[in-house]
Write an enzyme that holds these catalytic residues in place. Structure first.
Site, mmCIF file in Angstrom:
data_model
loop_
_atom_site.group_PDB
_atom_site.id
_atom_site.type_symbol
_atom_site.label_atom_id
_atom_site.label_comp_id
_atom_site.label_asym_id
_atom_site.label_seq_id
_atom_site.Cartn_x
_atom_site.Cartn_y
_atom_site.Cartn_z
ATOM 1 N N LYS A 237 0.846 -1.195 0.000
ATOM 2 C CA LYS A 237 0.000 0.000 0.000
ATOM 3 C C LYS A 237 0.883 1.249 0.000
ATOM 4 O O LYS A 237 2.096 1.150 0.201
ATOM 5 C CB LYS A 237 -0.927 -0.002 1.218
ATOM 6 C CG LYS A 237 -0.217 -0.070 2.551
ATOM 7 C CD LYS A 237 -1.207 -0.210 3.708
ATOM 8 C CE LYS A 237 -0.458 -0.446 5.011
ATOM 9 N NZ LYS A 237 -1.120 0.159 6.147
ATOM 10 N N ARG B 144 -9.630 0.129 15.284
ATOM 11 C CA ARG B 144 -9.665 0.976 14.092
ATOM 12 C C ARG B 144 -10.600 0.379 13.054
ATOM 13 O O ARG B 144 -11.412 1.067 12.464
ATOM 14 C CB ARG B 144 -8.244 1.123 13.531
ATOM 15 C CG ARG B 144 -8.135 1.993 12.304
ATOM 16 C CD ARG B 144 -6.720 2.087 11.794
ATOM 17 N NE ARG B 144 -6.172 0.785 11.409
ATOM 18 C CZ ARG B 144 -4.966 0.599 10.876
ATOM 19 N NH1 ARG B 144 -4.165 1.625 10.672
ATOM 20 N NH2 ARG B 144 -4.554 -0.610 10.553
ATOM 21 N N TYR C 282 15.184 30.703 2.103
ATOM 22 C CA TYR C 282 14.109 31.435 2.789
ATOM 23 C C TYR C 282 14.447 31.676 4.263
ATOM 24 O O TYR C 282 14.965 30.808 4.944
ATOM 25 C CB TYR C 282 12.807 30.625 2.740
ATOM 26 C CG TYR C 282 12.185 30.536 1.376
ATOM 27 C CD1 TYR C 282 11.794 31.672 0.687
ATOM 28 C CD2 TYR C 282 11.987 29.296 0.783
ATOM 29 C CE1 TYR C 282 11.214 31.574 -0.571
ATOM 30 C CE2 TYR C 282 11.405 29.197 -0.471
ATOM 31 C CZ TYR C 282 11.024 30.340 -1.146
ATOM 32 O OH TYR C 282 10.454 30.237 -2.388
ATOM 33 N N MET D 138 10.509 24.127 -1.498
ATOM 34 C CA MET D 138 9.580 23.144 -2.063
ATOM 35 C C MET D 138 10.263 22.224 -3.064
ATOM 36 O O MET D 138 9.999 21.024 -3.107
ATOM 37 C CB MET D 138 8.398 23.866 -2.741
ATOM 38 C CG MET D 138 7.299 22.912 -3.189
ATOM 39 S SD MET D 138 5.958 23.739 -4.050
ATOM 40 C CE MET D 138 5.163 24.620 -2.716
#
Lengths: 123, 384
Positions: free
Chosen positions: B41, B139, B276, B325
Site C-alpha cells: 500500500k 480501528r 528562505y 519546495m
C-alpha cells in the site's frame, strides 16, 4: 553452597557494531541505559563490550533476542570500578524463575573485538 | 545529462530489486512455514507499487495487500495476478469494483458482510473474503459477537468463500512488558474467535495476525501467513531487532536510495545566508551547491533545523539554509563541487551512508512516514 545455573558468552566485532549503531540513530538509546551511555562516552569498544554482556546474559537465561528490552540487563560500575550486572523487569523475573541469585561478569576488548562472559549462580 | 533516460530533472529514487529479493529470502528464513503477504500500500511504501509488487511476487511472497481499491486496480492493470487483500473494509459502493478486479475483501462489520454478499450474488462465481477481528487496535474489524454474526451472513452466500481470519497489533513493536502482554492477550482473543468459528463449522485456511514487528518479536503470532511491509523494504520497526537478526546471521538491505545531481554552484563569503528566512550564516567562505529536491519530493523541512547532511563526492555536507519546495542548498565548505556532481540524499556513497532511520530521527517521525512521503514526482528507477 552455591552452584552454577547458567553461563553465557558473546563476542562482538567492534567496527561492525559501530556501523550498525550509526545507521540507526535510535538504536544506542534502545540498547543502553543512560548510565551505560555515560560510562561509554561514545567509545565503540566499550559499547560493544556492554552489548556482548547483555547478549551473554540473555543466553544464560535461555531467552531469544527478538523483542527483548536491552535495558533489562545493565552493566554498571561498582565502587571498585569493576563492571557488574544489574537486572530488572523481564530479565529479573526470568533469573528468579531459574533460581539465579548472583552474577559474575568479565568484559574484554581490543580495538577489533569485544567480548563478555557471564556466570549465573544459584543457591 | 541525467544518468537515467527519460528523466528531465536530475533527481530520482533507485529501487534495488536485489535488496527486495534478499529481504524476502531473509524473512522467509525467519518465518519458516509462515507465508508472507507483501504489503504494498501507499505506492509500495514509496518504492513504486508495481515495481515492488512484481519483484516481491517473483521472489516468493504468497500474496499482496493494499489499503484501498484503487491501489489494487493499479496492480491488476499492470498485469499482477497474485492474490491481493484489501486491508480496510471497502465502502459499499466500491465492493463491486473490488470483486470485478479479483481483490479480496476484508469484512469487519455486518453492513460490510451484507454488501459483500449482495455484490457476490449478483456476480456469481466464487469470491474469497477475509474476516477481520478487532482484538485491541480499535480501528477496523468486528468484536467477537459481531464476527460470529458476520460468519452467518457470509456462510449463507454460496458465492463467497471465507478464506481468512485476521487481526492487527497496535503495540507489537514495543519492548515494554505491559505492551507485550497486550499483544499476547490479542493473540488469545484471536484464538478464541478461531475456536468459536470452528465450533460453528467455519474453518478459514488462512490465518494472519503478525505485521513486521510481531513476526520478528512474537513467534506465537505467526500463523499460516504474516503481513509484512516495512521489513520487506529493508527497515526494522524497532531498531533493536537488528540484534536478533544478526544472531541468526541475517540482515535486511534498504531497497530505496535517493539521488540527485548538483544543478548550480556558487562561492559565497562567510556570513552570507542562503534560502528562505536567511536562517543560517555561513561559518566561513563556502561553496554552496543547489540540489533539485525539496519538501514536495519528501525531504522533510525539519531536517534543516535537525542538522541533516547529504553526501556529495563521498563526503557529508550540511544544509546551508531552509528546505524549499523544490530545492535544497548545501554548504559544501572548501570542497570542490561541479554542476552535475552526484548527490546522495538517502543511501550510500563511498564509505558514507545516510539512512531513512536517520531522516526519521532528524524529523522526529517514523521510518514508515519518511518512505511513504517520497513525492509522486520523483521517478522510481529499478536497479539490479
Amino acid at each position: 553452597m552455591s552452584s552454577t545455573v547458567g553461563i553465557g558468552i558473546d563476542l562482538v566485532d567492534v567496527d561492525r557494531f559501530a556501523k550498525v549503531l550509526r545507521r540507526r540513530p535510535r538504536l544506542t538509546e534502545r540498547l543502553f541505559t543512560a548510565g551505560e551511555r555515560h560510562d561509554c562516552n561514545g567509545a565503540p569498544q566499550r559499547m560493544a563490550a556492554r552489548f556482548a554482556a547483555k547478549e551473554a546474559v540473555w543466553k544464560a537465561l535461555s531467552v531469544g533476542l527478538g523483542g527483548v528490552n536491552f535495558h533489562d540487563v545493565a552493566v554498571e560500575r561498582a565502587a571498585s570500578g569493576a563492571p557488574e550486572l544489574v537486572l530488572s523487569a523481564r530479565a529479573l523475573t526470568r533469573a528468579a524463575e531459574l533460581g539465579i541469585t548472583n552474577w559474575h561478569l568479565s568484559l574484554t576488548h581490543t580495538p577489533v573485538s569485544a567480548g563478555a562472559i557471564v556466570i549465573a549462580e544459584g543457591e | 545529462m541525467t544518468p537515467v533516460e527519460g528523466i528531465r530533472r536530475p533527481a530520482w529514487a533507485e529501487i534495488s530489486l536485489s535488496a527486495l529479493r534478499h529481504n524476502v529470502l531473509a524473512l522467509r528464513s525467519v518465518l519458516g512455514p509462515t507465508q508472507i503477504c507483501g504489503v504494498v500500500k501507499a505506492n509500495g511504501y514509496g518504492h513504486g507499487a508495481v515495481l515492488a509488487a512484481s519483484t516481491l511476487v517473483d521472489s516468493g511472497v504468497a500474496g499482496l495487500a493494499v489499503a484501498i481499491v484503487d491501489e489494487g486496480v493499479e496492480l491488476r492493470d499492470a498485469g499482477i495476478t497474485a492474490p491481493i487483500l484489501l486491508l480496510a473494509e471497502t465502502p459499499a459502493d466500491t465492493v463491486g469494483d473490488a470483486l470485478d478486479n479479483t481483490l479480496t475483501l476484508t469484512i469487519g462489520s455486518l453492513d460490510g458482510a451484507r454488501a459483500a454478499a449482495a455484490a457476490a450474488r449478483e456476480r456469481g462465481g466464487r469470491h474469497p473474503v477475509h474476516v477481520k477481528l478487532d482484538t485491541g487496535m480499535h480501528r477496523m474489524g468486528a468484536d467477537l459477537a459481531t464476527a460470529i454474526k458476520i460468519l452467518d451472513i457470509l456462510s449463507d452466500c454460496p458465492t463467497l468463500v471465507i478464506e481468512g481470519f485476521y487481526s492487527h497489533f497496535p503495540v507489537a513493536d514495543s519492548l515494554a512488558t505491559a505492551d507485550q502482554e497486550f499483544s499476547l492477550n490479542q493473540i488469545a482473543a484471536f484464538d478464541a474467535f478461531v475456536t468459536a468459528a470452528a465450533a460453528r463449522g467455519v474453518v478459514a485456511p488462512v490465518l494472519h495476525l503478525a505485521n513486521s514487528a510481531a513476526a520478528l518479536s512474537l513467534p506465537t503470532s505467526r500463523r499460516s501467513m504474516a503481513r509484512i511491509g516495512l521489513s520487506l523494504y529493508g527497515h526494522l520497526p524497532e531498531p533493536s531487532y537488528v540484534t536478533a537478526l544478526e544472531e541468526q546471521g541475517l540482515s535486511l538491505r534498504p531497497a530505496l536510495s535517493l539521488h540527485a545531481q548538483v544543478t548550480a554552484v556558487r562561492q559565497l563569503p562567510a556570513g552570507e545566508r542562503a534560502s528562505y528566512g536567511r536562517r543560517r550564516a555561513l561559518p566561513g567562505p563556502s561553496t554552496v551547491a543547489t540540489v533539485p529536491f525539496g519538501y514536495a519530493d519528501g525531504y522533510p523541512r525539519r531536517l534543516f533545523d535537525a542538522g541533516a547532511e547529504v553526501l556529495i563526492n563521498g563526503r557529508r555536507h550540511p544544509l546551508a539554509g531552509a528546505v524549499t519546495m523544490d530545492q535544497l542548498v548545501i554548504d559544501c565548505g572548501d570542497a570542490s563541487i561541479q554542476v552535475g556532481d552526484e548527490v546522495v540524499l538517502l543511501g550510500r556513497q563511498g564509505d558514507e551512508e545516510i539512512t531513512a532511520e536517520m531522516w526519521a530521527h532528524w524529523a522526529d517521525t517514523i521510518t514508515w512516514e519518511i518512505l511513504c512521503g517520497i513525492g509522486a514526482r520523483v521517478p522510481r528507477v529499478a536497479v539490479g
